[in-house]
Design a protein around this motif. Sequence first.
Motif, PDB file in Angstrom:
ATOM      1  N   MET A 278       0.761  -1.189  -0.134  1.00 29.04           N
ATOM      2  CA  MET A 278      -0.020  -0.019   0.012  1.00 29.04           C
ATOM      3  C   MET A 278       0.982   1.248   0.141  1.00 29.04           C
ATOM      4  O   MET A 278       0.636   2.260  -0.726  1.00 29.04           O
ATOM      5  CB  MET A 278      -0.941   0.160   1.179  1.00 29.04           C
ATOM      6  CG  MET A 278      -1.903   0.978   1.200  1.00 29.04           C
ATOM      7  SD  MET A 278      -2.872   1.017   2.596  1.00 29.04           S
ATOM      8  CE  MET A 278      -1.824   1.602   3.882  1.00 29.04           C
ATOM      9  N   ILE A 279       1.835   1.253   0.678  1.00 30.40           N
ATOM     10  CA  ILE A 279       2.859   2.388   0.892  1.00 30.40           C
ATOM     11  C   ILE A 279       3.549   2.551  -0.483  1.00 30.40           C
ATOM     12  O   ILE A 279       3.615   3.797  -0.971  1.00 30.40           O
ATOM     13  CB  ILE A 279       3.992   2.263   1.906  1.00 30.40           C
ATOM     14  CG1 ILE A 279       2.979   2.147   3.347  1.00 30.40           C
ATOM     15  CG2 ILE A 279       5.028   3.233   2.000  1.00 30.40           C
ATOM     16  CD1 ILE A 279       2.497   3.591   3.546  1.00 30.40           C
ATOM     17  N   VAL A 280       3.886   1.406  -0.985  1.00 32.78           N
ATOM     18  CA  VAL A 280       4.555   1.561  -2.340  1.00 32.78           C
ATOM     19  C   VAL A 280       3.579   2.084  -3.248  1.00 32.78           C
ATOM     20  O   VAL A 280       3.914   2.867  -4.045  1.00 32.78           O
ATOM     21  CB  VAL A 280       5.016   0.271  -2.868  1.00 32.78           C
ATOM     22  CG1 VAL A 280       5.471   0.295  -4.407  1.00 32.78           C
ATOM     23  CG2 VAL A 280       6.351  -0.194  -1.785  1.00 32.78           C
ATOM     24  N   GLY A 281       2.346   1.623  -3.312  1.00 35.37           N
ATOM     25  CA  GLY A 281       1.358   2.221  -4.187  1.00 35.37           C
ATOM     26  C   GLY A 281       1.237   3.908  -3.991  1.00 35.37           C
ATOM     27  O   GLY A 281       1.147   4.403  -5.015  1.00 35.37           O
ATOM     28  N   LEU A 282       1.097   3.939  -2.793  1.00 33.29           N
ATOM     29  CA  LEU A 282       0.874   5.571  -2.549  1.00 33.29           C
ATOM     30  C   LEU A 282       1.897   6.170  -3.049  1.00 33.29           C
ATOM     31  O   LEU A 282       1.897   7.347  -3.540  1.00 33.29           O
ATOM     32  CB  LEU A 282       0.478   5.527  -1.025  1.00 33.29           C
ATOM     33  CG  LEU A 282      -0.836   5.201  -0.593  1.00 33.29           C
ATOM     34  CD1 LEU A 282      -1.062   5.304   1.031  1.00 33.29           C
ATOM     35  CD2 LEU A 282      -1.883   6.014  -1.188  1.00 33.29           C
TER      36      LEU A 282
ATOM     37  N   HIS B  23      10.688   6.838   0.575  1.00 32.05           N
ATOM     38  CA  HIS B  23       9.960   7.676  -0.078  1.00 32.05           C
ATOM     39  C   HIS B  23      10.074   9.081  -0.115  1.00 32.05           C
ATOM     40  O   HIS B  23      10.377  10.029  -0.750  1.00 32.05           O
ATOM     41  CB  HIS B  23       8.374   7.229  -0.013  1.00 32.05           C
ATOM     42  CG  HIS B  23       7.440   8.097  -0.540  1.00 32.05           C
ATOM     43  ND1 HIS B  23       7.315   8.321  -2.095  1.00 32.05           N
ATOM     44  CD2 HIS B  23       6.683   9.141  -0.277  1.00 32.05           C
ATOM     45  CE1 HIS B  23       6.388   9.320  -2.393  1.00 32.05           C
ATOM     46  NE2 HIS B  23       5.887   9.958  -1.176  1.00 32.05           N
ATOM     47  N   VAL B  24       9.818   9.448   1.357  1.00 37.80           N
ATOM     48  CA  VAL B  24       9.877  11.002   1.703  1.00 37.80           C
ATOM     49  C   VAL B  24      11.298  11.451   1.570  1.00 37.80           C
ATOM     50  O   VAL B  24      11.317  12.461   0.847  1.00 37.80           O
ATOM     51  CB  VAL B  24       9.240  11.087   3.040  1.00 37.80           C
ATOM     52  CG1 VAL B  24       9.312  12.694   3.578  1.00 37.80           C
ATOM     53  CG2 VAL B  24       7.791  10.880   2.956  1.00 37.80           C
ATOM     54  N   SER B  25      12.076  10.788   2.130  1.00 43.68           N
ATOM     55  CA  SER B  25      13.480  11.376   2.181  1.00 43.68           C
ATOM     56  C   SER B  25      14.340  11.452   0.918  1.00 43.68           C
ATOM     57  O   SER B  25      15.376  11.975   0.782  1.00 43.68           O
ATOM     58  CB  SER B  25      14.335  10.943   3.323  1.00 43.68           C
ATOM     59  OG  SER B  25      14.576   9.698   3.460  1.00 43.68           O
ATOM     60  N   VAL B  26      14.149  10.392  -0.016  1.00 44.97           N
ATOM     61  CA  VAL B  26      15.027  10.115  -0.936  1.00 44.97           C
ATOM     62  C   VAL B  26      14.387  10.225  -2.267  1.00 44.97           C
ATOM     63  O   VAL B  26      14.712  10.938  -3.325  1.00 44.97           O
ATOM     64  CB  VAL B  26      15.484   8.675  -0.840  1.00 44.97           C
ATOM     65  CG1 VAL B  26      16.592   8.340  -2.173  1.00 44.97           C
ATOM     66  CG2 VAL B  26      16.090   8.335   0.418  1.00 44.97           C
ATOM     67  N   LEU B  27      12.960   9.571  -2.448  1.00 43.76           N
ATOM     68  CA  LEU B  27      12.460   9.629  -3.761  1.00 43.76           C
ATOM     69  C   LEU B  27      11.775  11.082  -3.949  1.00 43.76           C
ATOM     70  O   LEU B  27      11.817  11.612  -5.047  1.00 43.76           O
ATOM     71  CB  LEU B  27      11.385   8.396  -4.035  1.00 43.76           C
ATOM     72  CG  LEU B  27      11.913   7.128  -3.559  1.00 43.76           C
ATOM     73  CD1 LEU B  27      10.865   6.087  -3.937  1.00 43.76           C
ATOM     74  CD2 LEU B  27      12.975   6.966  -4.831  1.00 43.76           C
ATOM     75  N   ARG B  28      11.177  11.355  -3.050  1.00 46.86           N
ATOM     76  CA  ARG B  28      10.269  12.877  -3.025  1.00 46.86           C
ATOM     77  C   ARG B  28      11.391  14.052  -3.043  1.00 46.86           C
ATOM     78  O   ARG B  28      10.779  14.983  -3.511  1.00 46.86           O
ATOM     79  CB  ARG B  28       9.356  12.844  -1.829  1.00 46.86           C
ATOM     80  CG  ARG B  28       8.165  13.819  -2.231  1.00 46.86           C
ATOM     81  CD  ARG B  28       7.302  13.660  -1.131  1.00 46.86           C
ATOM     82  NE  ARG B  28       6.446  14.980  -0.892  1.00 46.86           N
ATOM     83  CZ  ARG B  28       5.436  15.112  -1.203  1.00 46.86           C
ATOM     84  NH1 ARG B  28       4.672  14.079  -1.256  1.00 46.86           N
ATOM     85  NH2 ARG B  28       4.710  16.329  -1.189  1.00 46.86           N
ATOM     86  N   GLU B  29      12.198  13.635  -2.376  1.00 44.03           N
ATOM     87  CA  GLU B  29      12.932  15.017  -2.260  1.00 44.03           C
ATOM     88  C   GLU B  29      13.541  15.776  -3.617  1.00 44.03           C
ATOM     89  O   GLU B  29      13.125  17.022  -3.594  1.00 44.03           O
ATOM     90  CB  GLU B  29      14.248  14.719  -1.355  1.00 44.03           C
ATOM     91  CG  GLU B  29      15.485  15.984  -1.370  1.00 44.03           C
ATOM     92  CD  GLU B  29      14.858  16.863  -0.375  1.00 44.03           C
ATOM     93  OE1 GLU B  29      13.781  16.709   0.416  1.00 44.03           O
ATOM     94  OE2 GLU B  29      15.490  17.930  -0.591  1.00 44.03           O
ATOM     95  N   PRO B  30      14.052  15.068  -4.586  1.00 49.45           N
ATOM     96  CA  PRO B  30      14.331  15.860  -6.049  1.00 49.45           C
ATOM     97  C   PRO B  30      13.240  16.450  -6.297  1.00 49.45           C
ATOM     98  O   PRO B  30      13.200  17.456  -6.794  1.00 49.45           O
ATOM     99  CB  PRO B  30      14.993  14.783  -6.643  1.00 49.45           C
ATOM    100  CG  PRO B  30      14.613  13.436  -6.000  1.00 49.45           C
ATOM    101  CD  PRO B  30      14.354  13.861  -4.577  1.00 49.45           C
ATOM    102  N   LEU B  31      11.903  15.659  -6.429  1.00 47.53           N
ATOM    103  CA  LEU B  31      10.596  16.326  -6.822  1.00 47.53           C
ATOM    104  C   LEU B  31      10.153  17.494  -6.270  1.00 47.53           C
ATOM    105  O   LEU B  31       9.872  18.579  -6.924  1.00 47.53           O
ATOM    106  CB  LEU B  31       9.669  15.318  -6.877  1.00 47.53           C
ATOM    107  CG  LEU B  31       9.854  14.187  -7.894  1.00 47.53           C
ATOM    108  CD1 LEU B  31       8.627  12.986  -7.700  1.00 47.53           C
ATOM    109  CD2 LEU B  31       9.677  14.685  -9.361  1.00 47.53           C
TER     110      LEU B  31
END
Lengths: 449, 192
Positions: A278-282, B23-31
Amino acid sequence: MSRPATTILFLSTARLARVDVASDGRVLASSVRARDEDSLRASVQVLLQAGGKPGKRTRIVAETLWTQVLSLPNASVDGLGAEELGRALAYELEPSSGLPAADAAVGHVALAQTDGALRHVWATQVSLGERDELARLVVSHGSRLDWLAHPAGLLAPEPGPRIEVWSNATLCDEPARGVQVIAAAAGRRTWEREVAAWLLRAPQAPVQLRASAELAELLASDTRVTRDPSLESEETLVAALANLAAAQDSPRFPRIEAARRARLSFGPALFGLAATAMIVGLSVWDLRTLERDARDLEAQVARVEAAAAKAQGLRREQRELSTALAQREPDLAARRSRIERAETLLAAQSERSSRLLEALGAHANPEIVLLELATQPGGATRIAGLAARAPAIEAFATALAPDMTTLGLLCEPASVQRRTGVDSGEAREFSLVVRPVTTAELAQRTSPR
Amino acid sequence: MSLSVRERWMIAAAVPFVVLAFHVSVLREPLDQRLATAEATLATRGPVTDFGPVREVEALRARVAALEAGDADVEQRKRKLLAAWSAPRERAQTIGRVTELLRVQGVRVERSGNVELESAPFDPALSQLTRDLAEFGGSAPAAWRFEARTTFLQLAGALEQLRALEAFALVVSLDLKRRRDGALDAVLVLWI
């Protein structure tokens, strides 16, 4: 040799035994050895590796499991299902066994005896981790864990008053009063007191004691107690285990099923997988949304910057064009003016002489004789002649004037002189001056009145 | 090593949080960085309402086009003007043609010859014409004087024909004097 239907593993503190039993109850193989390994898992591993492939199902009887009889109020256990009762027992067992209730697998069986408002439940307990580990170990050897149980009460050759002493539990059983399990280390003062208390309440009948000789000495004062060393014999132990392996009826002892453990073990993994999915999907959705937003915003920035650059370019072009026009337009106007002036002058000059003669010819009359035509400095032309009478001069000048105007010339008033001479009569000498119109005169003519 | 159920639940609960943190610290950061940069750029730029002086520039371009056309027109007129102007090597031929024209019209040329350009009394505006033509790249004209005997009608006809001559011959000065016999003594100065 056919594969055994059931393999039963016995693990006491001192001995290990394995018995493979066919579906008809025949003993296919058996082995008994001294216990060298401390851990339950290592001992089970030794037993599974000792013989051939174990039976389709494997049952484990281990002395190190915690077993105890609990007395619970009827009100608190009425209406509880087996699973709920197991969880309730886990909490009841936690203070004595030290095993956290949430991490405990409990097998239980209700005892027949009642004591007023209390119900007696015999329970055996093991940690979920140890149970699952043993289940995986058994599975890794091609079998399936059927159940785990404590040996207390399982290996009795015949019913009757008896005391079985195990390392951490002592079972006291007599048909009239039922089973009592003393959860205390054998030989301690507490254990000794509780066994003595049970013996006091026991009927006056022989009591079989399965215990070591040292422990039997502690109870030797009671003449009813007779030590039964039969289980120390390998044949007796194997026979008892074979009976237990072949037993199909409903249990009369608590056993810990393996099936429930397996189901429970999937819970965290499934939860973790589902939550992670779910987290990955979100995350994917969020990243895509952000990516799209960023792209849109960057496109907007690009448009704005392009518009700004275009506006800047236009402003630069405006400056350049304005500068170029400011320089070139006056220059063009001057050149055009010179061209027009040259064209006008050429056109006017090229026709002036012929038109002048043409006009003079057109307005000639018998009373006028032209004598001279002279170009004067400044471009004026003096026209001199004789007139028969004065009014003819005026008429001639008046007729000539419009034609001169069209040639850009101005016909100035005539000067007239009476001709002196005997035969001159009324004759008059005259002269007209035709000159180019000055710029000032031209401006005066064209200015609005 | 075996894990307890509690430990498994803890791990199962922790994994999504780890993924979330990644997700928050690595993937989302550049965006987030890209968005912040774009928003800051837009905020700095402000709403684009001034798209530059489009109309003014279009008007200026039209003026430039008109200027080019006017320039071409002026150049064409200049070439035409200069084409009508006799080159020095053509002057002898032009003088011959003028003399022949006068003769044909009955004007009897008694003398002709070169004179100083400024010797004849002509319209001062013609001086400006010579300067303009010199500026346009043309050569200064030569002045040629004809003395002839003629009649009024012959001379008028000759001058009319002279206008149609396909060579540069401009009458800048004309003097006539009637003789006792009625004929005219004519003095013509032409720029050739």
